[in-house]
Design a protein around this motif. Structure first.
Motif, PDB file in Angstrom:
ATOM      1  N   LYS A  31      -9.140  -6.553  -0.451  1.00  0.00           N
ATOM      2  CA  LYS A  31      -8.411  -6.267   0.801  1.00  0.00           C
ATOM      3  C   LYS A  31      -8.180  -7.529   1.628  1.00  0.00           C
ATOM      4  O   LYS A  31      -7.188  -7.640   2.344  1.00  0.00           O
ATOM      5  CB  LYS A  31      -9.172  -5.210   1.616  1.00  0.00           C
ATOM      6  CG  LYS A  31      -9.120  -3.841   0.932  1.00  0.00           C
ATOM      7  CD  LYS A  31      -9.824  -2.765   1.720  1.00  0.00           C
ATOM      8  CE  LYS A  31      -9.679  -1.430   0.977  1.00  0.00           C
ATOM      9  NZ  LYS A  31     -10.364  -0.338   1.618  1.00  0.00           N
ATOM     10  N   TYR A  33       0.849  -1.186   0.000  1.00  0.00           N
ATOM     11  CA  TYR A  33       0.000   0.000   0.000  1.00  0.00           C
ATOM     12  C   TYR A  33       0.888   1.241   0.000  1.00  0.00           C
ATOM     13  O   TYR A  33       1.823   1.353   0.798  1.00  0.00           O
ATOM     14  CB  TYR A  33      -0.910   0.027   1.237  1.00  0.00           C
ATOM     15  CG  TYR A  33      -1.672   1.328   1.339  1.00  0.00           C
ATOM     16  CD1 TYR A  33      -2.665   1.642   0.413  1.00  0.00           C
ATOM     17  CD2 TYR A  33      -1.361   2.261   2.319  1.00  0.00           C
ATOM     18  CE1 TYR A  33      -3.346   2.855   0.474  1.00  0.00           C
ATOM     19  CE2 TYR A  33      -2.037   3.473   2.395  1.00  0.00           C
ATOM     20  CZ  TYR A  33      -3.019   3.764   1.468  1.00  0.00           C
ATOM     21  OH  TYR A  33      -3.677   4.970   1.522  1.00  0.00           O
ATOM     22  N   TRP A  56      -5.282   0.520   5.549  1.00  0.00           N
ATOM     23  CA  TRP A  56      -5.833   0.279   4.208  1.00  0.00           C
ATOM     24  C   TRP A  56      -7.116  -0.551   4.277  1.00  0.00           C
ATOM     25  O   TRP A  56      -8.106  -0.252   3.629  1.00  0.00           O
ATOM     26  CB  TRP A  56      -4.774  -0.410   3.357  1.00  0.00           C
ATOM     27  CG  TRP A  56      -5.237  -0.881   2.006  1.00  0.00           C
ATOM     28  CD1 TRP A  56      -5.188  -2.143   1.513  1.00  0.00           C
ATOM     29  CD2 TRP A  56      -5.794  -0.084   0.947  1.00  0.00           C
ATOM     30  NE1 TRP A  56      -5.674  -2.201   0.239  1.00  0.00           N
ATOM     31  CE2 TRP A  56      -6.058  -0.941  -0.139  1.00  0.00           C
ATOM     32  CE3 TRP A  56      -6.106   1.270   0.816  1.00  0.00           C
ATOM     33  CZ2 TRP A  56      -6.611  -0.495  -1.338  1.00  0.00           C
ATOM     34  CZ3 TRP A  56      -6.663   1.723  -0.387  1.00  0.00           C
ATOM     35  CH2 TRP A  56      -6.910   0.840  -1.440  1.00  0.00           C
ATOM     36  N   ASN A  65      -2.429   6.457  -2.601  1.00  0.00           N
ATOM     37  CA  ASN A  65      -3.607   5.799  -2.029  1.00  0.00           C
ATOM     38  C   ASN A  65      -4.036   4.579  -2.847  1.00  0.00           C
ATOM     39  O   ASN A  65      -5.205   4.426  -3.216  1.00  0.00           O
ATOM     40  CB  ASN A  65      -4.771   6.806  -1.914  1.00  0.00           C
ATOM     41  CG  ASN A  65      -5.899   6.235  -1.057  1.00  0.00           C
ATOM     42  OD1 ASN A  65      -5.663   5.434  -0.155  1.00  0.00           O
ATOM     43  ND2 ASN A  65      -7.127   6.621  -1.346  1.00  0.00           N
ATOM     44  N   ARG A  66      -3.070   3.730  -3.133  1.00  0.00           N
ATOM     45  CA  ARG A  66      -3.395   2.493  -3.863  1.00  0.00           C
ATOM     46  C   ARG A  66      -2.315   1.450  -3.607  1.00  0.00           C
ATOM     47  O   ARG A  66      -1.259   1.759  -3.049  1.00  0.00           O
ATOM     48  CB  ARG A  66      -3.522   2.775  -5.364  1.00  0.00           C
ATOM     49  CG  ARG A  66      -2.226   3.174  -6.046  1.00  0.00           C
ATOM     50  CD  ARG A  66      -2.490   3.411  -7.543  1.00  0.00           C
ATOM     51  NE  ARG A  66      -1.289   3.898  -8.225  1.00  0.00           N
ATOM     52  CZ  ARG A  66      -0.384   3.112  -8.797  1.00  0.00           C
ATOM     53  NH1 ARG A  66      -0.493   1.795  -8.746  1.00  0.00           N
ATOM     54  NH2 ARG A  66       0.671   3.633  -9.417  1.00  0.00           N
ATOM     55  N   ILE A  67      -2.627   0.243  -4.030  1.00  0.00           N
ATOM     56  CA  ILE A  67      -1.631  -0.834  -3.947  1.00  0.00           C
ATOM     57  C   ILE A  67      -0.728  -0.738  -5.166  1.00  0.00           C
ATOM     58  O   ILE A  67      -1.215  -0.679  -6.307  1.00  0.00           O
ATOM     59  CB  ILE A  67      -2.329  -2.223  -3.913  1.00  0.00           C
ATOM     60  CG1 ILE A  67      -3.331  -2.300  -2.755  1.00  0.00           C
ATOM     61  CG2 ILE A  67      -1.299  -3.338  -3.829  1.00  0.00           C
ATOM     62  CD1 ILE A  67      -2.737  -2.223  -1.377  1.00  0.00           C
TER      63      ILE A  67
END
Ligand code: SF4
Length: 578
Positions: free
Chosen positions: A230, A158, A543, A163-165
């Protein structure tokens, strides 16, 4: 070019690694085997990873040069091309952490840049540097990533700032290999494999790109899966974390696109003589003159006359990456080696009598380690200090006490400070030497203030962090005050606290403020807002908004205003800078 050529030639000492072709020639080298590129300026110190790695390679017979904070193509081509590989690191800190505040704003200051202005380290430095090398040299030696940015971004992770993988950094940087963790032994093995035609993919601590999952490797959920799910990301992180001990880890593989990121188990930890040797290489303990001419490097003030006694940490605070990067096992130097370093510091012309820190990730873990861990690896599914200190851990500060006493007797040393953080629960758990250790630290080894990092006072938040509860903090404070009275010296405790950690609400921050006022009798100022750095359990919680161990939902304050508000509940509104 930061400095007049003739001037830096006059200033450059022999122990610095070369940073220009003139210096390479002065060493009598016809070329370089390895060029290390770093986002920090070049400080020749055992605290600077690039200096340590460079010197380990030189000791093994390789010719190494350093390009620090390169910006232009002329900077990248200054040393030509290496015969064996390029080593690329962001420096001591992940470049996004170094460049951005917890609110995402660009930091103005950088202690690892000459002059102190944050103007020489790009965001995502490892990727930027790798791309620049490929741009300047179309067909060149392999690019090898290392340091904390590469280490913590080695599998899908993360990334708070986008703000993402994100994928493995090895894929984003289009590099050839990645060395994770403490890489002194693996980098020398890699250089040997590249020189002698060996297979670099068999080396411990190496990450590489493969077409298929190697036999015996644990396959992690694929990047596409963890980016979208997730629950899969949580499963991935548990498996990644569980395969982090050098004695028990299996190779890991994770599909990123059509190919796989593969990593071998971590390097075996350096202990005793091998670790001593790393810290006793010939460091200048100074900024290379080529860069020093750009202005003062503030980091030098704290590291120049400090001593590392050990590495690794079994505290496993949820927000800290040390366990993933350095490992859960504390590897220690010998007292004799630490003493020799103190003598070397005392002989330094700029030394004024004070060793500014004797410590490591946690100061008082020196001399305290579990035999079972050293023999069979760290326990899976059980932490050494949380929720209570494991009975297998022989908590005894006796060795540290002796070390501090010995260091104080070194001719030329007037004071020895312990500035690294102290685990108060360890001190309180040591019935044999805990009180004597605290007395000694209060009397001789702090200068006015002792730093503690309880991070919070509310049991629910502390449990989410993996930190000890408030009762041991209160007990420690009482013991500290008693020690202070006995020493007849006014000493104070400074508390480092955290806002907006997963699980923390505004109500928890209000309770923290009340606890601080009533139980600690302070109005805390040192409150930082939680930053979800890559590859920690707290970041996983941030996350997924779930407890990774119970799968229960966890409140996470993600809004920028709410995160700042949590801090200001304790500190009050920040004063505007005019
Ligand atoms: S036995 Fe205890 S101290 Fe040793 S590794 Fe396991 S949890 Fe840690």
């Amino acid at each position: 070019m930061l400095v007049d050529k003739g001037e830096y030639k006059r200033l450059a000492g022999d122990m610095f690694l070369p940073t220009t072709s003139d210096e390479v020639a002065r060493r009598g080298w016809a070329g370089l085997d390895v060029i290390l590129v770093t986002g920090d300026t070049y400080i020749d110190s055992p605290f600077a990873g690039v200096a340590v790695i460079g010197k380990c390679l030189v000791r093994a017979g390789y010719r190494v040069g350093i390009l620090a904070q390169p910006q232009t193509d002329a900077d990248f081509t200054r040393l030509g091309e290496p015969a064996l590989f390029w080593g690329v690191t962001s420096g001591c800190v992940d470049s996004m952490v170094a460049n951005r505040t917890a609110s995402g704003r660009r930091r103005r200051r950088d202690d690892f840049t000459p002059g102190g202005e944050n103007n020489r380290r790009p965001d995502r430095a490892v990727t930027v540097y790798s791309n620049a090398i490929r741009r300047c040299f179309k067909q060149t030696a392999p690019i090898v990533l290392g340091g904390i940015e590469a280490s913590l971004r080695r599998v899908a992770h993360y990334d708070f700032w986008s703000n993402r993988i994100r994928r493995s950094i090895l894929f984003d940087a289009k590099a050839d290999y990645l060395l994770y963790g403490m890489a002194e032994s693996s980098v020398v093995a890699l250089a040997g494999a590249l020189r002698d035609g060996g297979d670099p993919t068999l080396i411990r601590g190496v990450g590489f790109v493969a077409a298929a999952v190697p036999e015996g490797a644990v396959e992690l959920p694929a990047y596409e899966e963890v980016a979208a799910d997730k629950e899969a990301f949580t499963r991935m992180f548990h498996a990644f974390y569980a395969n982090n001990d050098p004695l028990t880890a299996r190779p890991l593989a994770q599909r990123q696109d059509t190919r796989y990121y593969v990593q071998q188990p971590p390097p075996l930890p350096l202990d005793g003589p091998a670790l001593d040797a790393v810290y006793e290489l010939d460091y200048e303990r100074d900024v290379h003159p080529y860069y020093a001419a750009g202005g003062e490097v503030r980091a030098l003030d704290t590291i120049r006359f400090s001593i590392t006694t050990h590495r690794g940490c079994y505290g496993e605070c949820g927000f800290c990456a040390i366990a993933v990067h350095q490992g859960r096992r504390v590897c220690m130097r010998s007292e004799a080696s630490i003493l020799r370093e103190a003598q070397a510091l005392a002989a330094h012309p700029a030394f004024r009598g004070t060793i500014l820190d004797v410590g490591g990730p946690t100061a008082n873990m020196y001399g305290i380690e579990c035999t079972r861990k050293a023999e069979s690896g760290a326990c899976r599914g059980k932490r050494c200090l949380h929720p209570a200190i494991c009975r297998e851990l022989p908590v005894d500060h006796g060795r540290q006490l002796n070390l501090l006493k010995t260091l104080q007797q070194v001719p030329g040393v007037k004071r020895v400070i312990v500035a690294s953080g102290v685990r108060h629960d360890l001190v309180m758990a040591d019935l044999k030497h805990g009180k004597r250790y605290l007395d000694a630290v209060v009397r001789d080894h702090v200068s006015g203030q002792m730093k503690l990092a309880p991070e919070h006072t509310e049991p629910g938040v502390l449990a989410a962090m993996g930190k000890p509860g408030p009762s041991s903090l209160k007990a420690f404070r009482e013991a500290f005050n008693e020690s202070t009275r006995r020493a007849g010296k006014p000493q104070f405790l400074t508390y480092y606290l955290m806002a907006a950690h997963p699980g923390c609400t505004d109500g928890d921050m209000r309770k923290l403020k009340t606890f601080a006022a009533q139980e600690l009798e302070v109005s805390p100022e040192q409150v930082q807002i939680f930053t979800p750095t890559p590859s920690t359990y707290s970041t996983l919680m941030y996350w997924t908004e779930r407890d990774p161990f119970t799968d229960k939902p966890v409140f996470v304050e993600k809004g920028e205003k709410g995160r700042v508000r949590q801090k200001e509940i304790v500190t009050g509104p920040a004063r505007k800078v005019t």
